[in-house]
Design a protein around this motif. Structure first.
Motif, short mmCIF file in Angstrom:
data_model
loop_
_atom_site.label_atom_id
_atom_site.label_comp_id
_atom_site.label_asym_id
_atom_site.label_seq_id
_atom_site.Cartn_x
_atom_site.Cartn_y
_atom_site.Cartn_z
N TRP A 102 0.73 -1.31 0.02
CA TRP A 102 0.05 0.02 0.02
C TRP A 102 0.83 1.24 0.30
O TRP A 102 2.03 1.25 -0.03
CB TRP A 102 -0.99 -0.30 1.16
CG TRP A 102 -0.24 0.14 2.47
CD1 TRP A 102 0.25 1.46 3.09
CD2 TRP A 102 -0.21 -0.85 3.45
NE1 TRP A 102 0.59 1.12 4.47
CE2 TRP A 102 0.62 -0.17 4.57
CE3 TRP A 102 -0.33 -2.35 3.62
CZ2 TRP A 102 1.02 -1.05 5.80
CZ3 TRP A 102 0.31 -2.85 4.84
CH2 TRP A 102 0.78 -2.46 5.85
N GLY A 103 0.22 2.57 0.04
CA GLY A 103 0.93 3.51 0.22
C GLY A 103 1.75 3.97 -1.05
O GLY A 103 2.61 4.81 -1.34
N TYR A 104 1.15 3.60 -2.33
CA TYR A 104 1.64 3.89 -3.63
C TYR A 104 1.40 5.69 -3.93
O TYR A 104 2.24 6.15 -4.46
CB TYR A 104 0.78 3.51 -4.72
CG TYR A 104 1.05 2.05 -4.97
CD1 TYR A 104 2.33 1.57 -5.85
CD2 TYR A 104 0.39 0.92 -4.65
CE1 TYR A 104 2.54 0.17 -6.16
CE2 TYR A 104 0.69 -0.37 -4.74
CZ TYR A 104 1.59 -0.50 -5.54
OH TYR A 104 2.22 -1.91 -5.80
N ASP A 105 0.56 6.27 -3.22
CA ASP A 105 0.55 7.61 -3.37
C ASP A 105 0.77 8.37 -1.92
O ASP A 105 0.02 9.21 -1.97
CB ASP A 105 -0.86 7.98 -4.01
CG ASP A 105 -0.93 9.21 -4.50
OD1 ASP A 105 -0.19 9.86 -5.08
OD2 ASP A 105 -2.20 9.97 -4.56
N LEU A 106 1.79 7.85 -1.58
CA LEU A 106 1.97 8.82 -0.13
C LEU A 106 2.28 10.20 -0.37
O LEU A 106 3.12 10.45 -1.39
CB LEU A 106 3.16 8.39 0.43
CG LEU A 106 2.86 6.83 1.46
CD1 LEU A 106 4.07 5.93 1.81
CD2 LEU A 106 1.78 7.09 2.50
#
Ligand SMILES: [Zn+2]
Length: 600
Positions: free
Chosen positions: A287-291
């Motif tokens: 997850w966190g591709y778009d942090l």
């Protein structure tokens, strides 16, 4: 192990966002020549993905796929297309450094329950999806080719325990050589995965194409021909090494791309007479591709002018008590914002409404009137933990998953509410902003919310008091049962019980949280099929790997037919319901406590 370190800095992040916003202009516009193909492509309605235009792509998302490409008419063209899309995906994600979590349970055979966990392992890190995945540090010179291919290295994996990197291999089929020179592709059939129609192909490495090649099956959706699922292993394995079997799923979270989200791995043969004793199952989540970035310009655009204004009714100075509360609020806001930015906390969302309803039930029935409302947030990780900072209660995804009912959820939350009611505020030192200046990788070293034993005891005592006055008072038997189930598995699940920010639920293998309730209720009995004391991991909360939003999983109840179906605290395979980006989901019911874990 550089790849898996939390490795990026503010400067790097800024450049990430710039690159990501450039359109993918190099999309080949010419179709590969249709080689003398014998197979005929399925009659695909050439419906253009009209939704792509309508959907407002996030500004930081990779450019959408041009939908102007003609539909393939042969299976060979389909293969060419998904090979091309696979390379486009690698390019689109090459600037991304998502969070990767692997939770693994070693298995042993139990005569009654089948394979059960005997030990567990946990990994959390940041994965660099870029081209040169740390070859300097991680890769051995002589093995460069193969290791690059696998997005990192395998270092005689079998011998060095479980390297987390191993479980991320199957984010791509083959990092460098996914093409017709190295692989044979055989069309199998059409198949629906969830709502998405797919073309299924078997993939075999060609002879002498090198070690560690992907071998298995891929599913390509029939609109843009992105691979949405990979299942198989790598072969041949080098001497003394071992490749795991993996089932890798992608989600259509941004227009035109399906991003790697879940990887399930399992090894072990429990049939009679098997010599190989290695057995485990593991879930990897990405997850966190778009942090969000540590970008100053970004922050400026988010400041609303009216937020600068003092909201108090009259223009007066803060009283000492008001000042103290504002100070604590500032610390709380700092911590929540920092944890969110590090990819550890979900943004406020639907799950919080459910959690807040439960907290509210406890507050109202106990006449708790706090100067500031209690908020809740979901920690994105699997280990079972809760903590509170200021008036915000944080509970981990893994813990929400395994709780059998709303009363157990209330019990877990009541401990943190008790800390808040009793004024056990730990966080005020975080009101100093210099304490927020650390790299994401060192979050666990810089933040911590562990109470002293005296406060823990006091909070547990208060929590039982709160529960006894609440609507959950009649259901505390379920809480007792959950605590017994947790105790039964505690010695084998050390990693799941190792907290990273809050107080652990157990000490030396003994559950001590809410100990007063642990004797309540019936005895734990695996053979009783209607006694579900705890659930498997992954059944309640799902995380959007792109924006980290958490939502409740919608599943229909499935009847338990044997003791082996219960799988408390266990890892299970992934079977996400695939859907295209922007497809209307079944009307989401408003979040109420009714959506919360129900009693049984
Ligand atoms: Zn506590």
């Amino acid at each position: 192990m550089r790849t898996w370190k939390w490795m990026f800095t503010a400067a790097l992040l800024a450049s990430v966002s710039v690159t990501a916003q450039q359109p993918a202009e190099s999309q080949p516009s010419t179709q590969p020549e249709a080689a003398a193909a014998t197979q005929t492509a399925p009659t695909v309605p050439a419906s253009q993905p009209a939704a792509t235009d309508a959907q407002s792509a996030q500004s930081t998302a990779p450019a959408p796929t041009p939908s102007a490409l003609p539909q393939p008419t042969t299976m060979d063209q389909v293969v060419d297309r998904f090979i091309e899309r696979e390379h486009e995906l690698m390019k689109a994600l090459s600037t991304r450094t998502p969070v990767v979590e692997t939770y693994l349970q070693n298995l042993t055979a139990d005569p009654q329950l089948g394979p059960v966990p005997s030990a567990d392992h946990y990994f959390l890190g940041r994965m660099d999806m870029g081209e040169q995945v740390d070859r300097k540090d991680y890769l051995k010179e002589q093995d460069k080719g193969m290791e690059t291919r696998l997005m990192g290295g395998f270092n005689k994996l079998f011998k060095v325990q479980y390297q987390p990197l191993g479980f991320s291999w199957m984010v791509y089929a083959d990092r460098t050589d996914f093409d017709r020179e190295h692989y044979d592709f055989h069309y199998i059939r059409r198949e629906f995965l969830g709502d998405v129609r797919c073309l299924v192909f078997d993939v075999q490495p060609k002879k002498n194409s090198g070690k560690g090649r992907f071998q298995g099956r891929v599913w390509a959706e029939d609109q843009d021909y992105n691979i949405v699922r990979l299942n198989g292993t790598y072969a041949p394995a080098p001497k003394n090494s071992f490749f795991f079997h993996m089932d890798s799923w992608r989600l259509n979270l941004i227009p035109g791309y399906w991003v790697p989200a879940y990887i399930y791995s399992e090894e072990g043969d429990f049939s009679a007479g098997v010599k190989n004793k290695m057995a485990f199952k593991a879930q990897t989540r990405i997850w966190g591709y778009d942090l969000k970035k540590d970008n100053k310009d970004d922050e400026l655009t988010q400041i609303r002018v009216d937020s600068v204004k003092d909201e108090s009714p009259t223009a007066q100075d803060a009283s000492p008590l008001q000042a103290e509360r504002q100070w604590q609020q500032q610390a709380e806001d700092n911590v929540i914002e920092r944890l969110t930015r590090a990819g550890l906390l979900a943004p406020e969302g639907d799950v919080d409404h459910i959690l807040q309803t439960v907290v509210n039930n406890l507050e109202v029935t106990n006449n708790i009137d706090l100067p500031r409302p209690v908020r809740t947030r979901v920690l994105l990780t699997a280990p079972l933990e809760t903590f509170s900072v200021g008036n915000t209660i944080v509970i981990s995804r893994g813990l929400i998953d395994v709780l059998p009912d709303e009363a157990s959820l209330a019990a877990v939350l009541s401990h943190e509410l008790a800390h808040i009611v009793l004024g056990h505020n730990l966080g005020s030192k975080y009101a100093f902003n210099d304490r927020m200046l650390f790299s994401d990788d060192s979050t666990y070293n810089n933040l911590g919310f562990k109470h002293i034993p005296e406060e823990e005891t006091a909070a547990d005592k208060k929590a039982v008091e709160l529960l006894n006055n609440s609507p959950y008072a009649q259901k505390l038997d379920n809480v007792g049962l959950f605590l017994k189930a947790l105790q039964a598995r505690a010695p084998q699940l050390n990693a799941l019980l190792t907290t990273h920010l809050g107080n652990p639920l157990a000490a030396n293998g003994t559950i001590n949280r809410l100990a007063a309730l642990s004797t309540q209720g019936p005895a734990l009995d695996n053979t009783k099929l209607d006694q579900v004391a705890a659930l498997p991991l992954g059944g309640r909360v799902k995380i959007n790997p792109w924006d980290d939003k958490a939502e409740m999983v919608k599943t229909a109840p499935v009847a338990i037919t044997s003791a082996r179906d219960k799988m408390p605290f266990e890892v299970t395979p992934f079977y996400p319901r695939l859907a295209r980006y922007g497809a209307t989901t079944p009307s989401a019911t408003p979040a109420t406590a009714a959506n919360a874990p129900s009693g049984n």
